[in-house]
Design a protein around this motif. Structure first.
Motif, mmCIF file in Angstrom:
data_model
loop_
_atom_site.group_PDB
_atom_site.id
_atom_site.type_symbol
_atom_site.label_atom_id
_atom_site.label_comp_id
_atom_site.label_asym_id
_atom_site.label_seq_id
_atom_site.Cartn_x
_atom_site.Cartn_y
_atom_site.Cartn_z
ATOM 1 N N ASP A 1 8.645 -3.231 -18.217
ATOM 2 C CA ASP A 1 7.452 -2.464 -17.851
ATOM 3 C C ASP A 1 7.061 -1.595 -19.042
ATOM 4 N N GLU A 2 5.989 -1.950 -19.702
ATOM 5 C CA GLU A 2 5.497 -1.221 -20.877
ATOM 6 C C GLU A 2 6.616 -0.990 -21.896
ATOM 7 N N PRO A 3 7.209 -2.054 -22.421
ATOM 8 C CA PRO A 3 8.420 -1.900 -23.229
ATOM 9 C C PRO A 3 8.244 -1.149 -24.535
ATOM 10 N N PRO B 1 -5.640 -2.195 -16.501
ATOM 11 C CA PRO B 1 -5.838 -0.767 -16.743
ATOM 12 C C PRO B 1 -4.906 0.077 -15.874
ATOM 13 N N ASN B 2 -4.890 1.371 -16.098
ATOM 14 C CA ASN B 2 -4.071 2.281 -15.292
ATOM 15 C C ASN B 2 -4.355 2.059 -13.817
ATOM 16 N N GLY B 3 -3.284 2.008 -13.040
ATOM 17 C CA GLY B 3 -3.456 1.912 -11.593
ATOM 18 C C GLY B 3 -3.798 0.517 -11.100
ATOM 19 N N ALA B 4 -3.710 -0.497 -11.977
ATOM 20 C CA ALA B 4 -4.073 -1.862 -11.573
ATOM 21 C C ALA B 4 -3.033 -2.482 -10.639
ATOM 22 N N GLY B 5 -1.825 -1.926 -10.651
ATOM 23 C CA GLY B 5 -0.780 -2.459 -9.778
ATOM 24 C C GLY B 5 0.350 -3.155 -10.533
ATOM 25 N N LYS B 6 0.409 -2.969 -11.835
ATOM 26 C CA LYS B 6 1.428 -3.650 -12.654
ATOM 27 C C LYS B 6 2.836 -3.183 -12.274
ATOM 28 N N SER B 7 3.049 -1.865 -12.285
ATOM 29 C CA SER B 7 4.393 -1.341 -11.992
ATOM 30 C C SER B 7 4.813 -1.680 -10.569
ATOM 31 N N THR B 8 3.869 -1.602 -9.650
ATOM 32 C CA THR B 8 4.206 -1.918 -8.252
ATOM 33 C C THR B 8 4.633 -3.381 -8.139
ATOM 34 N N THR B 9 3.924 -4.261 -8.832
ATOM 35 C CA THR B 9 4.284 -5.681 -8.811
ATOM 36 C C THR B 9 5.690 -5.883 -9.386
ATOM 37 N N SER C 1 0.845 -1.201 0.000
ATOM 38 C CA SER C 1 0.000 0.000 0.000
ATOM 39 C C SER C 1 0.871 1.238 0.000
ATOM 40 N N TYR C 2 0.336 2.299 -0.583
ATOM 41 C CA TYR C 2 0.951 3.628 -0.470
ATOM 42 C C TYR C 2 -0.069 4.483 0.266
ATOM 43 N N GLY C 3 0.152 4.731 1.538
ATOM 44 C CA GLY C 3 -0.857 5.460 2.328
ATOM 45 C C GLY C 3 -2.160 4.689 2.305
ATOM 46 N N GLU C 4 -3.230 5.364 1.879
ATOM 47 C CA GLU C 4 -4.548 4.731 1.834
ATOM 48 C C GLU C 4 -4.723 3.832 0.601
ATOM 49 N N THR C 5 -3.826 4.024 -0.377
ATOM 50 C CA THR C 5 -3.992 3.305 -1.646
ATOM 51 C C THR C 5 -3.398 1.903 -1.578
ATOM 52 N N VAL C 6 -4.250 0.911 -1.794
ATOM 53 C CA VAL C 6 -3.757 -0.467 -1.840
ATOM 54 C C VAL C 6 -3.369 -0.756 -3.293
ATOM 55 N N ALA C 7 -2.070 -0.812 -3.559
ATOM 56 C CA ALA C 7 -1.603 -0.986 -4.943
ATOM 57 C C ALA C 7 -1.581 -2.460 -5.331
ATOM 58 N N VAL C 8 -1.145 -3.319 -4.406
ATOM 59 C CA VAL C 8 -1.131 -4.770 -4.646
ATOM 60 C C VAL C 8 -1.837 -5.410 -3.460
ATOM 61 N N THR D 1 1.929 -4.509 -19.821
ATOM 62 C CA THR D 1 1.501 -3.789 -21.019
ATOM 63 C C THR D 1 0.049 -3.347 -20.929
ATOM 64 N N HIS D 2 -0.239 -2.298 -21.721
ATOM 65 C CA HIS D 2 -1.617 -1.890 -21.954
ATOM 66 C C HIS D 2 -2.101 -2.437 -23.280
ATOM 67 N N TYR D 3 -1.130 -2.904 -24.101
ATOM 68 C CA TYR D 3 -1.485 -3.283 -25.461
ATOM 69 C C TYR D 3 -1.995 -4.711 -25.516
HETATM 70 N N1 LIG Z 1 5.121 5.745 -5.231
HETATM 71 C C1 LIG Z 1 3.799 5.796 -5.093
HETATM 72 N N2 LIG Z 1 3.230 6.607 -4.179
HETATM 73 C C2 LIG Z 1 1.889 6.633 -4.021
HETATM 74 N N3 LIG Z 1 1.006 5.900 -4.730
HETATM 75 C C3 LIG Z 1 1.520 5.079 -5.664
HETATM 76 C C4 LIG Z 1 2.932 4.986 -5.901
HETATM 77 N N4 LIG Z 1 3.132 4.084 -6.877
HETATM 78 C C5 LIG Z 1 1.913 3.640 -7.253
HETATM 79 N N5 LIG Z 1 0.942 4.230 -6.519
HETATM 80 C C6 LIG Z 1 -0.512 3.968 -6.627
HETATM 81 O O1 LIG Z 1 -0.697 2.565 -6.570
HETATM 82 C C7 LIG Z 1 -1.682 2.143 -7.516
HETATM 83 C C8 LIG Z 1 -1.062 1.146 -8.482
HETATM 84 O O2 LIG Z 1 -0.130 1.838 -9.301
HETATM 85 P P1 LIG Z 1 0.795 1.119 -10.366
HETATM 86 O O3 LIG Z 1 1.711 2.151 -10.929
HETATM 87 O O4 LIG Z 1 1.390 -0.101 -9.770
HETATM 88 O O5 LIG Z 1 -0.281 0.670 -11.468
HETATM 89 P P2 LIG Z 1 -0.062 0.293 -12.994
HETATM 90 O O6 LIG Z 1 -0.982 -0.856 -13.255
HETATM 91 O O7 LIG Z 1 1.378 0.096 -13.273
HETATM 92 O O8 LIG Z 1 -0.599 1.584 -13.730
HETATM 93 P P3 LIG Z 1 -0.133 2.247 -15.126
HETATM 94 O O9 LIG Z 1 -0.646 1.349 -16.170
HETATM 95 O O10 LIG Z 1 -0.846 3.569 -15.099
HETATM 96 O O11 LIG Z 1 1.364 2.365 -15.109
HETATM 97 C C9 LIG Z 1 -2.189 3.407 -8.174
HETATM 98 O O12 LIG Z 1 -3.370 3.805 -7.518
HETATM 99 C C10 LIG Z 1 -1.075 4.405 -7.956
HETATM 100 O O13 LIG Z 1 -1.587 5.709 -7.896
#
Ligand SMILES: Nc1ncnc2c1ncn2[C@@H]1O[C@H](COP(=O)(O)OP(=O)(O)OP(=O)(O)O)[C@@H](O)[C@H]1O
Length: 302
Positions: free
Chosen positions: A159-161, A44-52, A19-26, A191-193
């Protein structure tokens, strides 16, 4: 040569949370990737791909759960040269040429590939003498890919190559990637593609709101949602009646032209024929990956 790993899993995630604060990313991800698999992390955007991806690379630490890469903690696998990464925003050094940049990366690895070989494998030998900061967006992406190949890794994480690549460059990029995986290496790419996930991965892991909502072959991902689109010309039913019969979600009415997206194509067809003697030009089509993706990720809170 790097010692090739023998662990049963290239990547193993168990009960992963971040989580990042209140946001549960994974939000509780379990995932096992076998050596040799090509896996697309789609969402989709914000699904948690980059965090994973960051958790798998050991760039951040999970709040709960475990990550192992070839049976080791992520940093140990990276330090052993088993993992190459291509992230969204790796910095390019001012003044350095592409060849110098690759050489610099090679100097910090224990068992790097030769610079020429890296350039050739990434298909960018012609860019060797160019300044890294003077490249187009697509060329920069290909240099990042080259840097990921420097340790001669067993697992490449991207990540999104293909962001910023035009169609021809994307094609060349995936051709280079195919040569890379031919040697039995493992690839995980975010990827988004949808067409790329469908065309290149042999497994798609679909994320939504930090959770895995579908996992399987592209064919499986399509079949589990079984979305059908029914199109017809319906001159004898009003929009109100059509919405009453089939709801409003996924139902669009444009004059007599009706389009209904549904998981129950047969049921919609039966009702339509029973209620509209004048319905004609009826067409039922199955889900493309795009439809499946929209259907599964619909209702995402972010
Ligand atoms: N460093 C951070 N600080 C605060 N919130 C974050 C941080 N990194 C990611 N988040 C939040 O965590 C959630 C997941 O983000 P993440 O970047 O993992 O998604 P994503 O699937 O890679 O999205 P995208 O396709 O837009 O890159 C989002 O709500 C994002 O705003």
């Amino acid at each position: 040569m790097t010692e090739r790993p023998t662990a049963p899993h290239a990547v193993r995630l168990a009960g992963l949370r971040k989580s990042y604060g209140e946001t549960v990313a994974v939000d509780g991800v379990d995932l096992e990737i076998a050596p040799g698999e090509i896996v697309a992390l789609l969402g989709p955007n914000g699904a948690g791909k980059s965090t994973t991806v960051e958790l798998i690379l050991g760039l951040s630490r999970p709040d709960a759960g475990t990550v192992t890469v070839f049976g080791r903690p992520p940093r140990a696998a990276v330090d052993a040269g088993m993992v190459g990464a291509m992230l969204q925003d790796g910095a390019m050094l001012e003044d350095a040429t592409v060849g110098e940049l690759v050489a610099l990366f090679a100097s910090v690895h224990r068992h790097p590939l030769a610079v020429d070989e890296v350039l050739e494998r990434a298909g960018i030998a012609d860019l060797a003498g160019r300044r890294a900061t003077e490249l187009s967006g697509g060329q920069t992406q290909r240099v990042r890919f080259a840097l990921a190949l420097v340790p001669d890794p067993d697992l490449v994480i991207l990540d999104e190559p293909t962001v910023a690549m035009d169609v021809a460059t994307r094609r060349e990029f995936w051709a280079a990637m195919r040569r890379f995986v031919a040697a039995g290496r493992t690839v995980l790419f975010a990827t988004h593609y949808l067409d790329e996930a469908d065309g290149f991965a042999d497994r798609i892991v679909l994320l939504r709101d930090g959770r895995v909502v579908a996992d399987g072959t592209p064919r499986h991902v399509k079949s589990i949602v079984a979305v059908r689109t029914v199109r017809a010309t319906v001159p004898d039913l009003s929009a109100d009646v059509l919405h009453e019969l089939f709801g409003t979600d996924g139902v669009s009415v444009d004059g007599a032209d009706v389009r209904i997206r549904t998981a129950d194509g047969d049921g919609v067809l039966r009702t339509l024929l029973a209620r509209s003697p004048q319905a004609h030009d009826i067409e039922v089509t199955g889900a493309g990956l795009e439809e499946a993706f929209l259907s599964i990720t619909e209702g995402s809170a972010r």
